[in-house]
Design a protein around this motif. Structure first.
Motif, PDB file in Angstrom:
ATOM      1  N   ARG A 153     -10.655  22.944 -28.143  1.00  0.00           N
ATOM      2  CA  ARG A 153     -11.829  23.829 -28.057  1.00  0.00           C
ATOM      3  C   ARG A 153     -12.398  23.867 -26.646  1.00  0.00           C
ATOM      4  O   ARG A 153     -12.866  24.901 -26.178  1.00  0.00           O
ATOM      5  N   HIS A 154     -12.395  22.716 -25.964  1.00  0.00           N
ATOM      6  CA  HIS A 154     -13.020  22.619 -24.643  1.00  0.00           C
ATOM      7  C   HIS A 154     -12.005  22.698 -23.499  1.00  0.00           C
ATOM      8  O   HIS A 154     -12.388  22.560 -22.339  1.00  0.00           O
ATOM      9  N   GLU A 155     -10.731  22.858 -23.827  1.00  0.00           N
ATOM     10  CA  GLU A 155      -9.662  22.910 -22.820  1.00  0.00           C
ATOM     11  C   GLU A 155      -9.673  21.650 -21.964  1.00  0.00           C
ATOM     12  O   GLU A 155      -9.699  21.703 -20.729  1.00  0.00           O
ATOM     13  N   ARG A 156      -9.624  20.518 -22.621  1.00  0.00           N
ATOM     14  CA  ARG A 156      -9.600  19.205 -21.972  1.00  0.00           C
ATOM     15  C   ARG A 156      -8.307  18.478 -22.311  1.00  0.00           C
ATOM     16  O   ARG A 156      -7.709  18.710 -23.367  1.00  0.00           O
ATOM     17  N   PRO A 157      -7.886  17.549 -21.460  1.00  0.00           N
ATOM     18  CA  PRO A 157      -6.779  16.670 -21.838  1.00  0.00           C
ATOM     19  C   PRO A 157      -7.274  15.539 -22.737  1.00  0.00           C
ATOM     20  O   PRO A 157      -8.480  15.288 -22.834  1.00  0.00           O
ATOM     21  N   VAL A 158      -6.349  14.883 -23.403  1.00  0.00           N
ATOM     22  CA  VAL A 158      -6.653  13.724 -24.242  1.00  0.00           C
ATOM     23  C   VAL A 158      -6.017  12.486 -23.619  1.00  0.00           C
ATOM     24  O   VAL A 158      -4.872  12.530 -23.159  1.00  0.00           O
ATOM     25  N   ARG A 159      -6.757  11.395 -23.591  1.00  0.00           N
ATOM     26  CA  ARG A 159      -6.244  10.125 -23.078  1.00  0.00           C
ATOM     27  C   ARG A 159      -6.352   9.079 -24.184  1.00  0.00           C
ATOM     28  O   ARG A 159      -7.459   8.749 -24.634  1.00  0.00           O
ATOM     29  N   ARG A 205      -0.467  17.576 -33.689  1.00  0.00           N
ATOM     30  CA  ARG A 205      -1.742  18.226 -34.003  1.00  0.00           C
ATOM     31  C   ARG A 205      -2.054  19.376 -33.038  1.00  0.00           C
ATOM     32  O   ARG A 205      -2.554  20.418 -33.451  1.00  0.00           O
ATOM     33  N   GLY A 206      -1.794  19.138 -31.757  1.00  0.00           N
ATOM     34  CA  GLY A 206      -2.119  20.154 -30.747  1.00  0.00           C
ATOM     35  C   GLY A 206      -1.068  20.196 -29.667  1.00  0.00           C
ATOM     36  O   GLY A 206      -1.241  19.565 -28.602  1.00  0.00           O
ATOM     37  N   PRO A 207       0.026  20.896 -29.886  1.00  0.00           N
ATOM     38  CA  PRO A 207       1.136  20.912 -28.918  1.00  0.00           C
ATOM     39  C   PRO A 207       0.730  21.373 -27.525  1.00  0.00           C
ATOM     40  O   PRO A 207       1.371  20.998 -26.537  1.00  0.00           O
ATOM     41  N   PHE A 216     -25.595  19.046 -25.469  1.00  0.00           N
ATOM     42  CA  PHE A 216     -24.340  18.730 -26.149  1.00  0.00           C
ATOM     43  C   PHE A 216     -24.257  19.477 -27.478  1.00  0.00           C
ATOM     44  O   PHE A 216     -23.240  20.086 -27.809  1.00  0.00           O
ATOM     45  N   ALA A 217     -25.330  19.445 -28.265  1.00  0.00           N
ATOM     46  CA  ALA A 217     -25.317  20.069 -29.588  1.00  0.00           C
ATOM     47  C   ALA A 217     -25.175  21.584 -29.492  1.00  0.00           C
ATOM     48  O   ALA A 217     -24.409  22.199 -30.245  1.00  0.00           O
ATOM     49  N   PHE A 218     -25.906  22.208 -28.570  1.00  0.00           N
ATOM     50  CA  PHE A 218     -25.788  23.666 -28.403  1.00  0.00           C
ATOM     51  C   PHE A 218     -24.376  24.035 -27.974  1.00  0.00           C
ATOM     52  O   PHE A 218     -23.806  25.018 -28.464  1.00  0.00           O
ATOM     53  N   ARG A 219     -23.813  23.253 -27.063  1.00  0.00           N
ATOM     54  CA  ARG A 219     -22.454  23.552 -26.590  1.00  0.00           C
ATOM     55  C   ARG A 219     -21.443  23.428 -27.729  1.00  0.00           C
ATOM     56  O   ARG A 219     -20.536  24.237 -27.862  1.00  0.00           O
ATOM     57  N   GLU A 220     -21.614  22.393 -28.582  1.00  0.00           N
ATOM     58  CA  GLU A 220     -20.701  22.215 -29.710  1.00  0.00           C
ATOM     59  C   GLU A 220     -20.810  23.366 -30.703  1.00  0.00           C
ATOM     60  O   GLU A 220     -19.801  23.856 -31.214  1.00  0.00           O
ATOM     61  N   GLU A 280     -16.752  21.280  -8.446  1.00  0.00           N
ATOM     62  CA  GLU A 280     -17.369  20.722  -9.652  1.00  0.00           C
ATOM     63  C   GLU A 280     -16.630  21.186 -10.888  1.00  0.00           C
ATOM     64  O   GLU A 280     -16.443  20.425 -11.837  1.00  0.00           O
ATOM     65  N   ALA A 281     -16.180  22.437 -10.891  1.00  0.00           N
ATOM     66  CA  ALA A 281     -15.453  22.954 -12.044  1.00  0.00           C
ATOM     67  C   ALA A 281     -14.134  22.217 -12.241  1.00  0.00           C
ATOM     68  O   ALA A 281     -13.762  21.855 -13.354  1.00  0.00           O
ATOM     69  N   VAL A 282     -13.416  21.968 -11.131  1.00  0.00           N
ATOM     70  CA  VAL A 282     -12.151  21.242 -11.220  1.00  0.00           C
ATOM     71  C   VAL A 282     -12.379  19.827 -11.747  1.00  0.00           C
ATOM     72  O   VAL A 282     -11.647  19.327 -12.599  1.00  0.00           O
ATOM     73  N   THR A 283     -13.437  19.161 -11.240  1.00  0.00           N
ATOM     74  CA  THR A 283     -13.745  17.802 -11.686  1.00  0.00           C
ATOM     75  C   THR A 283     -14.047  17.789 -13.173  1.00  0.00           C
ATOM     76  O   THR A 283     -13.591  16.922 -13.922  1.00  0.00           O
ATOM     77  N   ALA A 284     -14.840  18.778 -13.632  1.00  0.00           N
ATOM     78  CA  ALA A 284     -15.215  18.831 -15.037  1.00  0.00           C
ATOM     79  C   ALA A 284     -13.999  19.024 -15.923  1.00  0.00           C
ATOM     80  O   ALA A 284     -13.858  18.387 -16.954  1.00  0.00           O
ATOM     81  N   VAL A 285     -13.100  19.925 -15.515  1.00  0.00           N
ATOM     82  CA  VAL A 285     -11.923  20.197 -16.325  1.00  0.00           C
ATOM     83  C   VAL A 285     -11.054  18.960 -16.438  1.00  0.00           C
ATOM     84  O   VAL A 285     -10.414  18.718 -17.456  1.00  0.00           O
ATOM     85  N   ALA A 286     -11.026  18.134 -15.386  1.00  0.00           N
ATOM     86  CA  ALA A 286     -10.176  16.954 -15.385  1.00  0.00           C
ATOM     87  C   ALA A 286     -10.688  15.851 -16.307  1.00  0.00           C
ATOM     88  O   ALA A 286      -9.947  14.928 -16.634  1.00  0.00           O
ATOM     89  N   GLN A 287     -11.949  15.903 -16.713  1.00  0.00           N
ATOM     90  CA  GLN A 287     -12.485  14.850 -17.563  1.00  0.00           C
ATOM     91  C   GLN A 287     -11.819  14.882 -18.932  1.00  0.00           C
ATOM     92  O   GLN A 287     -11.866  15.895 -19.623  1.00  0.00           O
ATOM     93  N   PRO A 288     -11.208  13.783 -19.370  1.00  0.00           N
ATOM     94  CA  PRO A 288     -10.479  13.793 -20.643  1.00  0.00           C
ATOM     95  C   PRO A 288     -11.349  13.406 -21.828  1.00  0.00           C
ATOM     96  O   PRO A 288     -12.438  12.850 -21.684  1.00  0.00           O
ATOM     97  N   MET A 289     -10.830  13.714 -23.013  1.00  0.00           N
ATOM     98  CA  MET A 289     -11.331  13.134 -24.246  1.00  0.00           C
ATOM     99  C   MET A 289     -10.605  11.805 -24.409  1.00  0.00           C
ATOM    100  O   MET A 289      -9.397  11.766 -24.619  1.00  0.00           O
TER     101      MET A 289
END
Length: 291
Positions: free
Chosen positions: A41-47, A89-91, A179-183, A9-18
């Motif tokens: 901030r969330h250590e996610r990829p961008v698509r 913006r984010g190398p 979502f709000a608490f996490r942000e 589940e952790a791997v799946t979550a990390v793979a979810q992009p912005m």
């Protein structure tokens, strides 16, 4: 066995992009900036996603200094410009691109099915772009299954002051609350939770106000327990939610609101309050769907 499932589940979550909708406009480039910061901030990829029929929705010109060649070439140039923007913006943020041969709302909604969130600009590219929320932005916010952030406001950088959450109740807002608490947690800022109420009668005003405070406390209890480091300010506002939330958004980095799906209807019901916030809020607005 449980540890193995948690790891998956952790791997799946990390793979979810912005996922970011791009069309070459300044508004969408601002959305790229916001998404890259959020991804870091969330250590996610961008698509970065371009829908090839975007011009039919928002107009025929580009604010990014691009001529208008054929659709395929335009899409590649728009994506390349957005990718350069993201890299600057984010190398350290991983970036991928996609050009989809379908209308942008459909493309972004489908991309959102496996996304952490979909991020869009607030303005279109048609003749009323300076005044109107773009039709793509509104369409995605009303239909996506994942959180949608419409990047509004004119600040070049976040204010760093607070996240604002509109609260209706614990059951109705469970996803928006989390979502709000996490942000607020990842931004190391405070959270203002606001609940609007109306008295049933003048005689019952004090009781109604007490009930509103109790509702807010009950709604926040579980999320506050999961995120003990978040500084929470509780506020109740007598009257309509729209002016209270718009006022609170003036000094906010992010405004978070929930949306629910009506039976028998395709997409989310944003309501008058949701539409007003998306059109007029002074900061980015996150619309969080309730399954």
């Amino acid at each position: 066995m449980t540890g193995s499932v948690d790891a998956e589940e952790a791997v799946t979550a990390v793979a979810q992009p912005m996922v970011v909708g791009v069309d070459g406009s300044e508004s969408c480039l601002a959305a790229v900036d916001w998404a890259v910061d959020e991804a870091a901030r969330h250590e996610r990829p961008v698509r970065l996603v371009y829908g090839s029929f975007w011009e039919r929705y928002e107009g025929l010109t580009s604010d990014a200094g691009l001529d208008r060649p054929d659709g395929g070439t335009l899409g590649r140039e728009v994506l390349a410009a957005a990718e350069r923007r993201a890299a600057g913006r984010g190398p350290a943020v991983e970036v991928s691109t996609a050009a989809r041969a379908e209308p942008p709302v459909r493309a972004l909604v489908e991309e959102g099915r496996s996304a952490f969130a979909v991020v869009v600009g607030s303005r279109g590219r048609g003749p009323l772009a300076s005044m109107m929320l773009g039709s793509v932005s509104l369409g995605v916010a009303g239909r996506a299954d994942c959180p949608v952030v419409v990047v509004r406001g004119t600040r070049a950088t976040p204010a760093g002051r607070r996240v604002v959450l509109g609260v209706r109740g614990a059951e109705r807002d469970a996803e928006a609350l989390e979502f709000a608490f996490r942000e607020a947690e990842v931004r190391s800022c405070g959270l203002l939770a606001l609940h609007a109420w109306r008295p049933t009668t003048d005689a019952a005003r004090a009781a109604d106000e007490a009930a509103a405070r109790a509702l807010l406390d009950d709604a926040l209890a579980r999320a506050a327990e999961r995120h003990p480091g978040v500084r929470v300010t509780r506020d109740i506002a007598e009257g309509p939610a729209r002016p209270a939330l718009l006022g609170a958004a003036e000094a906010a980095d992010l405004l978070v609101v929930g949306a629910h799906r009506r039976r028998g209807e395709d997409g989310l019901h944003l309501g008058l309050t949701g539409h007003a916030l998306l059109h007029f809020a002074a900061c980015p607005v996150a619309v969080i769907p309730r399954p």
